[in-house]
Design a protein around this motif. Structure first.
Motif, PDB file in Angstrom:
ATOM      1  N   ASP A  79      -7.447   0.654  -3.706  1.00  0.00           N
ATOM      2  CA  ASP A  79      -7.024   0.106  -4.989  1.00  0.00           C
ATOM      3  C   ASP A  79      -7.475   1.020  -6.133  1.00  0.00           C
ATOM      4  N   ARG A 112     -12.659  -4.983   3.683  1.00  0.00           N
ATOM      5  CA  ARG A 112     -12.440  -5.095   2.234  1.00  0.00           C
ATOM      6  C   ARG A 112     -12.818  -3.804   1.522  1.00  0.00           C
ATOM      7  N   TRP A 158      -9.792  -1.625   1.149  1.00  0.00           N
ATOM      8  CA  TRP A 158      -8.870  -2.034   0.085  1.00  0.00           C
ATOM      9  C   TRP A 158      -9.451  -1.801  -1.298  1.00  0.00           C
ATOM     10  N   SER A 192      -5.141  -8.246  -0.544  1.00  0.00           N
ATOM     11  CA  SER A 192      -5.884  -8.192   0.723  1.00  0.00           C
ATOM     12  C   SER A 192      -6.787  -9.408   0.863  1.00  0.00           C
ATOM     13  N   LEU A 204       0.840  -1.201   0.000  1.00  0.00           N
ATOM     14  CA  LEU A 204       0.000   0.000   0.000  1.00  0.00           C
ATOM     15  C   LEU A 204       0.874   1.250   0.000  1.00  0.00           C
ATOM     16  N   LEU A 246      -3.946  -4.535  -5.180  1.00  0.00           N
ATOM     17  CA  LEU A 246      -4.061  -4.405  -3.723  1.00  0.00           C
ATOM     18  C   LEU A 246      -5.261  -5.178  -3.190  1.00  0.00           C
ATOM     19  N   LEU A 247      -6.372  -5.100  -3.906  1.00  0.00           N
ATOM     20  CA  LEU A 247      -7.574  -5.817  -3.466  1.00  0.00           C
ATOM     21  C   LEU A 247      -7.335  -7.316  -3.471  1.00  0.00           C
TER      22      LEU A 247
END
Length: 238
Positions: free
Chosen positions: A71, A64, A67, A84, A27, A80-81
């Protein structure tokens, strides 16, 4: 990613901590590439700067929604998602591994294992209180979660990635939609063991309304919460 449940050696709390730190580092790298400070990203995705700082060092297992928004804001195109989601799956596998170990202990002791509750939300690695499920989020449960997290309405709305008006309506009169309830599920799942303990204590005290409920007498008189399942405990609705 670290090893998964069922592989040799299994998953350890250290694996979970390292996975979260690695996610946080990614991140920070995406944010740096975008030329944004923590406060800039916070404004874009409507979270606090301190929460972003905690996520970047692996101290905060956020939802979530966080993220997904990060993202999109950083143009990560799902990277990134996806990462995660891998960390979340690792935490769920850790819980499954722990449940499996408990079942083996029960079998060795001659105690029948508890049937699985569905759906089950896995606790974070640091939590030892077991699976936790809320059947339906109502005003009482939502207020209990906010108070358990020790958050103001504004901080709670930022934590969930929702507007303060939406969260305020949940706490006073509106039942969240199903997709919104999943955000609350994730927030409870991500809470630490102390916050979860406070959540259950608040709900287990039928005589003491959740703070703030005094402005709605009818809600304060309601003796019990919506049916809640919690680690080998099922409390039916009255």
């Amino acid at each position: 990613m670290p090893r998964r449940f069922g592989t040799e050696g299994g998953i350890t709390p250290t694996d979970i901590a390292e996975a979260r730190k690695e996610l946080g580092r990614h991140l920070a790298q995406w944010r740096a590439v975008a030329g944004l400070r923590q406060v800039d990203l916070a404004k874009l995705i409507r979270y606090s700067r301190s929460q972003i700082a905690n996520v970047e060092v692996g101290r905060d297992n956020t939802t979530r929604v966080f993220w997904r928004n990060a993202d999109a804001a950083l143009g990560a195109r799902g990277a990134l998602l996806s990462m995660s989601d891998q960390v979340r799956a690792l935490v769920q596998d850790f819980q499954a591994q722990r449940d499996h170990a408990r079942d083996q202990v029960r079998q060795q002791a001659g105690t029948p294992s508890t049937p699985p509750i569905s759906p089950v939300l896995a606790c974070p690695a640091a939590c030892a209180c077991g699976p936790a499920v809320v059947g339906r989020w109502t005003t009482r449960e939502i207020r209990a979660l906010r108070e358990a997290l020790r958050m103001s309405p504004r901080a709670f709305s930022e934590h969930l990635g929702m507007t303060i008006a939406t969260v305020s309506s949940w706490e006073h009169r509106t039942t969240p939609a199903l997709d919104e309830q999943s955000v609350l599920d994730q927030a409870l799942t991500a809470a630490d063991s102390h916050s979860k303990a406070r959540f259950w204590l608040l709900l287990d005290d039928p005589e003491g309304p959740i703070p703030g409920a005094h402005d709605h007498p009818a809600a304060a008189r309601r003796p019990t919460a919506t049916p809640i399942h919690h680690a080998n405990r099922i409390r039916p609705a009255s």
